[in-house]
Design an enzyme around this catalytic site. Structure first.
Site, short mmCIF file in Angstrom:
data_model
loop_
_atom_site.label_atom_id
_atom_site.label_comp_id
_atom_site.label_asym_id
_atom_site.label_seq_id
_atom_site.Cartn_x
_atom_site.Cartn_y
_atom_site.Cartn_z
N LYS A 33 0.82 -1.21 0.00
CA LYS A 33 0.00 0.00 0.00
C LYS A 33 0.86 1.26 0.00
O LYS A 33 0.57 2.23 -0.70
CB LYS A 33 -0.93 -0.02 1.22
CG LYS A 33 -2.10 0.93 1.14
CD LYS A 33 -3.09 0.64 2.27
CE LYS A 33 -4.33 1.49 2.14
NZ LYS A 33 -5.32 1.19 3.20
N GLU A 51 10.10 -6.04 3.92
CA GLU A 51 10.15 -7.38 3.36
C GLU A 51 9.80 -7.38 1.87
O GLU A 51 10.48 -7.99 1.04
CB GLU A 51 9.19 -8.32 4.10
CG GLU A 51 9.51 -8.54 5.57
CD GLU A 51 8.76 -7.60 6.48
OE1 GLU A 51 8.53 -7.97 7.64
OE2 GLU A 51 8.39 -6.48 6.04
N GLY A 75 -5.21 -4.22 4.86
CA GLY A 75 -4.57 -5.27 4.07
C GLY A 75 -5.21 -6.63 4.22
O GLY A 75 -5.39 -7.35 3.25
N ARG A 76 -5.61 -6.98 5.46
CA ARG A 76 -6.14 -8.33 5.68
C ARG A 76 -7.54 -8.52 5.10
O ARG A 76 -8.06 -9.62 5.06
CB ARG A 76 -6.11 -8.65 7.18
CG ARG A 76 -7.18 -8.01 8.02
CD ARG A 76 -6.74 -7.78 9.46
NE ARG A 76 -5.96 -6.58 9.60
CZ ARG A 76 -6.05 -5.74 10.64
NH1 ARG A 76 -6.88 -6.00 11.61
NH2 ARG A 76 -5.31 -4.67 10.70
N GLU A 84 -5.08 -10.43 14.15
CA GLU A 84 -4.58 -9.08 13.94
C GLU A 84 -5.68 -8.05 14.18
O GLU A 84 -5.40 -6.92 14.57
CB GLU A 84 -4.01 -8.94 12.52
CG GLU A 84 -3.17 -7.68 12.34
CD GLU A 84 -2.35 -7.71 11.06
OE1 GLU A 84 -1.20 -8.19 11.11
OE2 GLU A 84 -2.86 -7.28 10.01
N HIS A 117 -5.63 -37.38 12.49
CA HIS A 117 -4.47 -38.19 12.85
C HIS A 117 -3.37 -37.34 13.48
O HIS A 117 -2.22 -37.77 13.58
CB HIS A 117 -3.93 -38.91 11.62
CG HIS A 117 -4.91 -39.88 11.04
ND1 HIS A 117 -4.97 -41.20 11.41
CD2 HIS A 117 -5.92 -39.70 10.13
CE1 HIS A 117 -5.94 -41.81 10.74
NE2 HIS A 117 -6.53 -40.92 9.96
N LYS A 139 7.87 -3.67 13.42
CA LYS A 139 8.47 -3.11 12.20
C LYS A 139 9.46 -2.00 12.54
O LYS A 139 10.56 -1.92 11.96
CB LYS A 139 7.37 -2.55 11.29
CG LYS A 139 6.52 -3.58 10.58
CD LYS A 139 5.51 -2.88 9.68
CE LYS A 139 4.65 -3.86 8.90
NZ LYS A 139 3.67 -3.16 8.05
#
Length: 381
Positions: free
Chosen positions: A66, A72, A126-127, A212, A243, A354
Site C-alpha cells: 500500500k 520485506e 490489508g487483511r 490481527e 491423525h 516493524k
C-alpha cells in the site's frame, strides 16, 4: 517478447499475501492455466529457488504494498528486479511488472509503467483487501468471470449479514458463539477444520484476519478491558487433522470450539471417495458431541463428549461459495470487535515490531535490552 504469460508471481506480505495465496489455491480447479507463485518472507534461498525455475519472458510480477515502503516486500522486489534485468532487460520491466500501491512515485522509479500501478482505497485494511486490486493475481489465475462470481458470493453474504435478524444471522451467531466460549468457558482457542485439501491455507488466512483484528487489550475509549478479546485461531484439514491433534480435542483437558466445513459435492465427481470424506466429517462432530462411556475398568478409554462444534455445509467449492465463506468470517470478526468495543482495524503491535527491526538494521542498538543485544551478537556468527 510477445510470448504468452505462463506464470505470475505475487510479491507481498501479510494481507497482501495470505488472502490471494489462499484463494488461488482454493480455486485451483477453476484455473485458466497461468501458474501462481508467492514471495513473502525474506528468505533468499526460497526466492532464489523460485526464480531459477522461471522464464522472465513468460512471467508477470505483481508487487503489492500500500505504501511501497514495507521492508520485506521491497527487499524481495529488488532481488527479483535484479534477477529480471540480468535475464531480460531493464526496459522490459514496464511489460512484466505491476504495482498495487497508493504510492505512484516509488513504483515509477522502480520501472513500473504508470498504467500498471493500481491503487487501494485508504479505508481498506490489508487483511481484508483481496476483493479489490490486491486480488489481481486471483483474477489472472481463475479468470475475470470467476472473479466476478467470487465477488458476488461475498456480496450475498454481506447482504445477508446486513439484513437478517440476529437469531438467523450467520456471522452474528458465529460471533456470539466465539465470545461465549472465550469469555464464559475460558476457551482461549478455536479451530477451523475444512474437509477439503484445497482449503488447507484457510486457517492461516483466518489467523491474520481474526488475531490481527481483535488481538487488543484496550477498548475504544482507551481503557484496559477486563474481559477476553481475540481468540487464538488455528486449524488444519480433515482428515489429516484427525491423525494429529483430534486426540487432544476428544480426551484432553481443554475445551476447543471448532468449525467443521464440508461440501456436498466433489469437484471432480468422485462420489465414492467424497462419501468417505464426509463420513469422517460426520463421525468427528458426532464423537465430539456424544463421546463414549468406557465399560469396566477401562477408564482411559472414556470419552466425555459434550465438546462444542459448528458444522458449515456448503454445496460445492466454487468461486461464489468461497466468496461467501470468506465474507462470513470477515463479518464475524467485525461483529466480535463491535461487541467487545475494540478497534478491529488498527495494528499497533505489528507496527512496533516493524519500527524496532528498522532501528536494528540501521545499527541503532541503544534502546535494545541486554538480552536482545546478546542474541544479536550471537546471530553475527
Amino acid at each position: 517478447s510477445g510470448k504468452k504469460i505462463t506464470d505470475v508471481v505475487n510479491i507481498g506480505i501479510g494481507g497482501s499475501h495470505l488472502g490471494p495465496e489462499m484463494v488461488t489455491e482454493a480455486l485451483a480447479y477453476y484455473s485458466k492455466g497461468v501458474k501462481p507463485h508467492f514471495i513473502s518472507n525474506i528468505d533468499p534461498d526460497f526466492t532464489s529457488k523460485l526464480l531459477k525455475d522461471l522464464n522472465p519472458e513468460t512471467t508477470l510480477f505483481i508487487i503489492v504494498s500500500k505504501t511501497f515502503t514495507t521492508i520485506e516486500t521491497l527487499e524481495n522486489a529488488n532481488k527479483v528486479r535484479a534477477w529480471f534485468i540480468d535475464n531480460a532487460s531493464e526496459i522490459a520491466i514496464k511489460d512484466h511488472f505491476f504495482a498495487i500501491s497508493n504510492n505512484t512515485e516509488a513504483p515509477k522509479k522502480f520501472g513500473v509503467s504508470l498504467d500498471n500501478i493500481l491503487s487501494i482505497p485508504d479505508w481498506v485494511g490489508g487483511r481484508f483487501s483481496l476483493w479489490g486490486s490486491v486480488g489481481l493475481i486471483i483474477s489472472i489465475v481463475i479468470g475475470s468471470e470467476s472473479f466476478k462470481d467470487f465477488l458476488k458470493g461475498a456480496q450475498e453474504m454481506d447482504t445477508h449479514f446486513r439484513n437478517s435478524p440476529f437469531e438467523k444471522n450467520i456471522p452474528v451467531v458465529l460471533a456470539l458463539v466465539s465470545i461465549w466460549y472465550n469469555n464464559f468457558f475460558k476457551c482461549e482457542t478455536e479451530v477451523v477444520l475444512p474437509y477439503s485439501q484445497f482449503l488447507r491455507k484457510l486457517p492461516n488466512y483466518l489467523q491474520q484476519a481474526s488475531m490481527e483484528s481483535n488481538g487488543k487489550s484496550v477498548d475504544r475509549s482507551g481503557k484496559k478491558v477486563n474481559y477476553e478479546t481475540g481468540s487464538i485461531v488455528w486449524g488444519s484439514t480433515g482428515t489429516n487433522a484427525q491423525h494429529a491433534f483430534f486426540q487432544l480435542m476428544h480426551q484432553g483437558t481443554k475445551i476447543i470450539p471448532s468449525d467443521f466445513i464440508a461440501f456436498k459435492e466433489s469437484l471432480y465427481g468422485d462420489s465414492n471417495q467424497h462419501k468417505i470424506l464426509n463420513s469422517n466429517f460426520l463421525a468427528q462432530t458426532n464423537a465430539l458431541m456424544t463421546g463414549k462411556l468406557a465399560l469396566g475398568n477401562d477408564v482411559h478409554k472414556n470419552i466425555d463428549g459434550n465438546k462444542p462444534s459448528t458444522s458449515i455445509v456448503i454445496n460445492k467449492l466454487d468461486p461464489s461459495s468461497l466468496g461467501s465463506l470468506i465474507a462470513m468470517y470477515e463479518n464475524k470478526i467485525f461483529t466480535i470487535g463491535s461487541i467487545l468495543n475494540v478497534f478491529s482495524f488498527d495494528q499497533w503491535g505489528v507496527e512496533l515490531g516493524k519500527s524496532i527491526a528498522k532501528e536494528i538494521l540501521l545499527g541503532n542498538d541503544d534502546a535494545l535490552d541486554k538480552s536482545t543485544k546478546k542474541i544479536k551478537e550471537q546471530l553475527k556468527g
